[in-house]
Design a protein around this motif. Structure first.
Motif, PDB file in Angstrom:
ATOM      1  N   PHE A  80      60.083  -7.490  62.305  1.00 21.35           N
ATOM      2  CA  PHE A  80      58.907  -7.009  63.029  1.00 21.35           C
ATOM      3  C   PHE A  80      58.923  -5.483  63.145  1.00 21.35           C
ATOM      4  O   PHE A  80      57.864  -4.842  63.149  1.00 21.35           O
ATOM      5  N   GLY A  81      60.097  -4.896  63.217  1.00 18.87           N
ATOM      6  CA  GLY A  81      60.184  -3.433  63.220  1.00 18.87           C
ATOM      7  C   GLY A  81      59.704  -2.850  61.912  1.00 18.87           C
ATOM      8  O   GLY A  81      59.001  -1.826  61.890  1.00 18.87           O
ATOM      9  N   ARG A  82      60.080  -3.483  60.818  1.00 21.33           N
ATOM     10  CA  ARG A  82      59.625  -3.008  59.511  1.00 21.33           C
ATOM     11  C   ARG A  82      58.100  -3.148  59.380  1.00 21.33           C
ATOM     12  O   ARG A  82      57.431  -2.272  58.838  1.00 21.33           O
ATOM     13  N   ILE A  83      57.578  -4.258  59.880  1.00 21.32           N
ATOM     14  CA  ILE A  83      56.118  -4.459  59.836  1.00 21.32           C
ATOM     15  C   ILE A  83      55.411  -3.387  60.669  1.00 21.32           C
ATOM     16  O   ILE A  83      54.395  -2.821  60.259  1.00 21.32           O
ATOM     17  N   ALA A  84      55.964  -3.099  61.844  1.00 20.91           N
ATOM     18  CA  ALA A  84      55.369  -2.065  62.701  1.00 20.91           C
ATOM     19  C   ALA A  84      55.389  -0.709  62.005  1.00 20.91           C
ATOM     20  O   ALA A  84      54.414   0.056  62.070  1.00 20.91           O
ATOM     21  N   ASP A  85      56.497  -0.391  61.319  1.00 22.27           N
ATOM     22  CA  ASP A  85      56.577   0.882  60.599  1.00 22.27           C
ATOM     23  C   ASP A  85      55.552   0.935  59.469  1.00 22.27           C
ATOM     24  O   ASP A  85      54.916   1.974  59.237  1.00 22.27           O
ATOM     25  N   LEU A 121      54.222  -5.677  52.445  1.00 16.77           N
ATOM     26  CA  LEU A 121      53.450  -4.677  53.173  1.00 16.77           C
ATOM     27  C   LEU A 121      54.038  -3.273  53.015  1.00 16.77           C
ATOM     28  O   LEU A 121      53.327  -2.276  53.093  1.00 16.77           O
ATOM     29  N   GLU A 122      55.333  -3.199  52.782  1.00 14.22           N
ATOM     30  CA  GLU A 122      55.996  -1.903  52.649  1.00 14.22           C
ATOM     31  C   GLU A 122      55.654  -1.205  51.330  1.00 14.22           C
ATOM     32  O   GLU A 122      55.878  -0.006  51.186  1.00 14.22           O
ATOM     33  N   ILE A 123      55.107  -1.910  50.387  1.00 13.54           N
ATOM     34  CA  ILE A 123      54.703  -1.311  49.111  1.00 13.54           C
ATOM     35  C   ILE A 123      53.350  -0.628  49.317  1.00 13.54           C
ATOM     36  O   ILE A 123      52.366  -1.263  49.702  1.00 13.54           O
ATOM     37  N   GLU A 124      53.305   0.680  49.083  1.00  9.89           N
ATOM     38  CA  GLU A 124      52.102   1.454  49.396  1.00  9.89           C
ATOM     39  C   GLU A 124      50.860   0.907  48.713  1.00  9.89           C
ATOM     40  O   GLU A 124      49.774   0.884  49.296  1.00  9.89           O
ATOM     41  N   GLU A 125      51.005   0.479  47.467  1.00  6.94           N
ATOM     42  CA  GLU A 125      49.836   0.007  46.725  1.00  6.94           C
ATOM     43  C   GLU A 125      49.206  -1.223  47.366  1.00  6.94           C
ATOM     44  O   GLU A 125      48.017  -1.509  47.174  1.00  6.94           O
ATOM     45  N   ASN A 126      49.988  -1.971  48.149  1.00  5.47           N
ATOM     46  CA  ASN A 126      49.478  -3.194  48.780  1.00  5.47           C
ATOM     47  C   ASN A 126      48.936  -2.951  50.192  1.00  5.47           C
ATOM     48  O   ASN A 126      48.204  -3.788  50.731  1.00  5.47           O
TER      49      ASN A 126
END
Length: 601
Positions: free
Chosen positions: A464-469, A500-505
């Motif tokens: 969830f921290g990664r998603i928030a970032d 979600l961490e991939i900018e293109e997505n």
């Protein structure tokens, strides 16, 4: 030379009448006087003089009438340059002291200014002086006003009608009902279906201690409205009835100089806010600041009785509307006369106009639609009068510029106005400025937990921290993702975070229903001029903290021009100032905005 249009058309010099014969020359003079200070095109003059079908010789005939009018002005001792050919039309030069219409407008404006400055006695006297200029209906001696003069005269009569209504309200608030009862009886007789006039008469009789007469007036008015329209009286007249029923003359009469109950006032505690948002996260400090401001405004012991304006600004998607609406519910106890909400946003259409929003507020405040003028200045004046003396909380959402919102702002009264804007609106005179930023990481995770479930967050805090970032701690993005996570199994969350961490997505995933981070960012981007858009794209491509020096290098512009563009982006909340610890100015471009700008052509 003296000109009069507020009654029969007359002109005079040295207190003697100057004769102007012939219908066409008199129509010509009337049109020019109603457009005093402006050039009237030849086409408009032709339409005014021949409203049905102008002859082939219309322009030549018009020149003849102009010549005749000049001769009349010359006989009155006027100068040759009074009536001049100016470009494509004619211009009649008239000073304010020479035309009753201009004096009327000046006195009415001065009266409204005095009312806003809480000088009701001066305002009433100025309104009286303006009313004395009327000698009947405007241009009442002209036989056929046509499509050019007719609407202008109708608008003038409406302006006079609104002014006399404001004057009556002031006399009632000053505890002087006896001064308005005779004129109200005449006006009610002329317009028996005018509920606002009827309400004023009922209120005046009540304040004068003539409650039985007030009730009789109400019953007569009600019968007429039901018989003619088939409906019951509206809130203004019913409010006046309740005043008559609930108060004897001693209780109804206000102390000198204090407002009486205004017909059409909204019920105490009326709430017209949108649905209350979910509980706010990470806004405790700002909410505390707003609460302190509101308590200071609502304090009835304070000496200042002027409405307060608070600007709530921030980047797109930061949650300005949610913060203000939620605050509106929390502060309801301080504003017992109600909480109202209007928005300039109209979806995919162009923004709504200021006049439309003023009309919406007047309806909420109980002002009959028949009393809402088409002139925005008159609407704004009516709104200020309707808000004066009340303790209201008003939220104005999606404001794009200061000029747009100024007509909606109240003057006197203990009201609080929250103005929500993506921009900092430096040219708007406000009492306080609150800027909302992105949440910190812990707050962002907390917001996700309120939507997706606290237990799930406790089980996978890192995910969830990664998603928030990845959401850049932006409330809009977090709410979108949180609502999508509700239906996803726990085992799929790590994969979703990685995707979600991939900018293109990123921006393609930050969508739910008709809510999209990309669309929200696009609205702000389209609000920039061409140079600012280019600057934003080039700063986004640099992918670094921005300083005045680096902006010059990135934008390849002289320092002054580069700094001006940076300042423009800061004012639009596209660049965020960063605390530099004494190292000089630095600015941060939010991550989602950087991704968006890099996608823009």
């Amino acid at each position: 030379m003296q000109f009069s249009v507020l009654g029969p058309l007359t002109l005079s010099a040295d207190d003697r009448a100057v004769a102007l014969t012939g219908t066409k020359p008199r129509l010509l003079l009337a049109v020019l006087l109603l457009s005093a200070g402006r050039t009237v095109s030849t086409a408009r003059l032709v339409d005014a003089l021949w409203p049905d079908a102008p002859p082939a010789s219309a322009v030549r005939n018009l020149r003849t009438y102009v010549h005749r009018l000049r001769q009349v002005l010359d006989r009155g001792g006027d100068s040759a340059d009074r009536l001049v050919l100016d470009g494509t039309g004619y211009h009649l030069r008239v000073d304010e002291h020479e035309l009753d219409l201009l004096r009327f407008r000046r006195l009415a404006d001065d009266a409204r200014r005095a009312a806003r400055e809480d000088r009701p006695d001066a305002a009433a006297d100025l309104f009286d002086r303006a009313d004395e200029l009327w000698r009947g209906h405007p241009l009442e001696d002209l036989p056929d006003l046509g499509t050019e003069l007719g609407p202008a005269v109708t608008a003038l009569r409406e302006q006079h009608r609104e002014m006399t209504t404001e004057l009556t309200d002031l006399r009632l608030r000053l505890g002087q009902p006896a001064r308005v009862i005779p004129s109200l009886r005449r006006l009610v007789a002329e317009e028996p279906l005018d509920e606002r006039r009827q309400a004023q008469l009922v209120t005046a009789l009540t304040l004068e201690g003539r409650v039985a007469e007030a009730l009789a007036v109400y019953q007569q008015a009600r019968r007429g409205i039901v018989d003619e329209l088939g409906v019951d009286p509206g809130p203004a007249l019913q409010g006046a009835l309740h005043t008559a029923l609930d108060a004897d003359s001693a209780e109804a009469r206000p102390p000198a100089g204090r407002p009486a109950t205004t017909p059409g006032a909204p019920p105490a505690g009326r709430q017209a806010l949108p649905m209350k948002p979910p509980s706010l996260v990470g806004r405790d400090t700002t909410a505390g600041q707003l609460r302190a401001i509101a308590e200071g405004i609502a304090d009835s012991t304070g000496a200042d009785e002027h409405a307060a304006v608070v600007l709530v600004s921030g980047a797109p998607g930061v949650g300005k509307s949610s913060f203000s609406v939620s605050s509106g519910y929390e502060l309801a106890d301080l504003f017992p006369d109600g909480q109202l909400f209007v928005s300039f946003d109209s979806g995919d259409e162009p923004p709504r106009g200021s006049g439309e929003l003023i009309r919406e507020l007047l309806v909420e405040l109980g002002v009959p639609l028949t009393d809402v003028s088409d002139d925005i200045r008159e609407r704004a004046a009516v709104l200020r009068c309707a808000l004066a003396g009340r303790r209201l909380l008003l939220i104005i959402d999606d404001v794009e510029c200061a000029q747009q919102v100024r007509p909606l702002l109240p003057g006197a009264g203990r009201s609080l106005v929250l103005v929500n804007s993506r921009q900092r609106l430096l040219d708007l005179d406000v009492g306080w400025r609150l800027t909302l930023g992105a949440l910190d990481r812990a707050e962002a995770v907390e917001l996700l937990a309120t939507i997706a479930g606290e237990a799930r967050v406790r089980e996978q805090p890192e995910v969830f921290g990664r998603i928030a970032d990845a959401c850049d701690q932006l409330p809009l993005a977090l709410r979108i993702v949180g609502s999508r996570l509700v239906t996803q199994p726990d085992g799929a969350l790590p994969g979703f975070a990685e995707h979600l961490e991939i900018e293109e997505n990123r921006l393609a995933e930050l969508v739910v229903g008709d809510i999209s981070v990309r669309d929200t960012l696009s609205v702000s981007y389209r609000g920039l001029d061409v140079d600012a858009r280019r600057a934003l794209r080039e700063l986004a491509a640099a992918d670094s903290l921005i300083t005045p020096t680096s902006a010059v290098e990135i934008l390849r512009l002289p320092r002054q021009q580069a700094n001006r563009l940076v300042e423009h982006l800061v004012q639009h909340n596209m660049l965020v100032p960063v605390d530099s610890g004494g190292l000089g100015q630095r600015f941060h471009l939010p991550e989602l905005l950087r991704i968006f700008a890099n996608e823009c052509p």
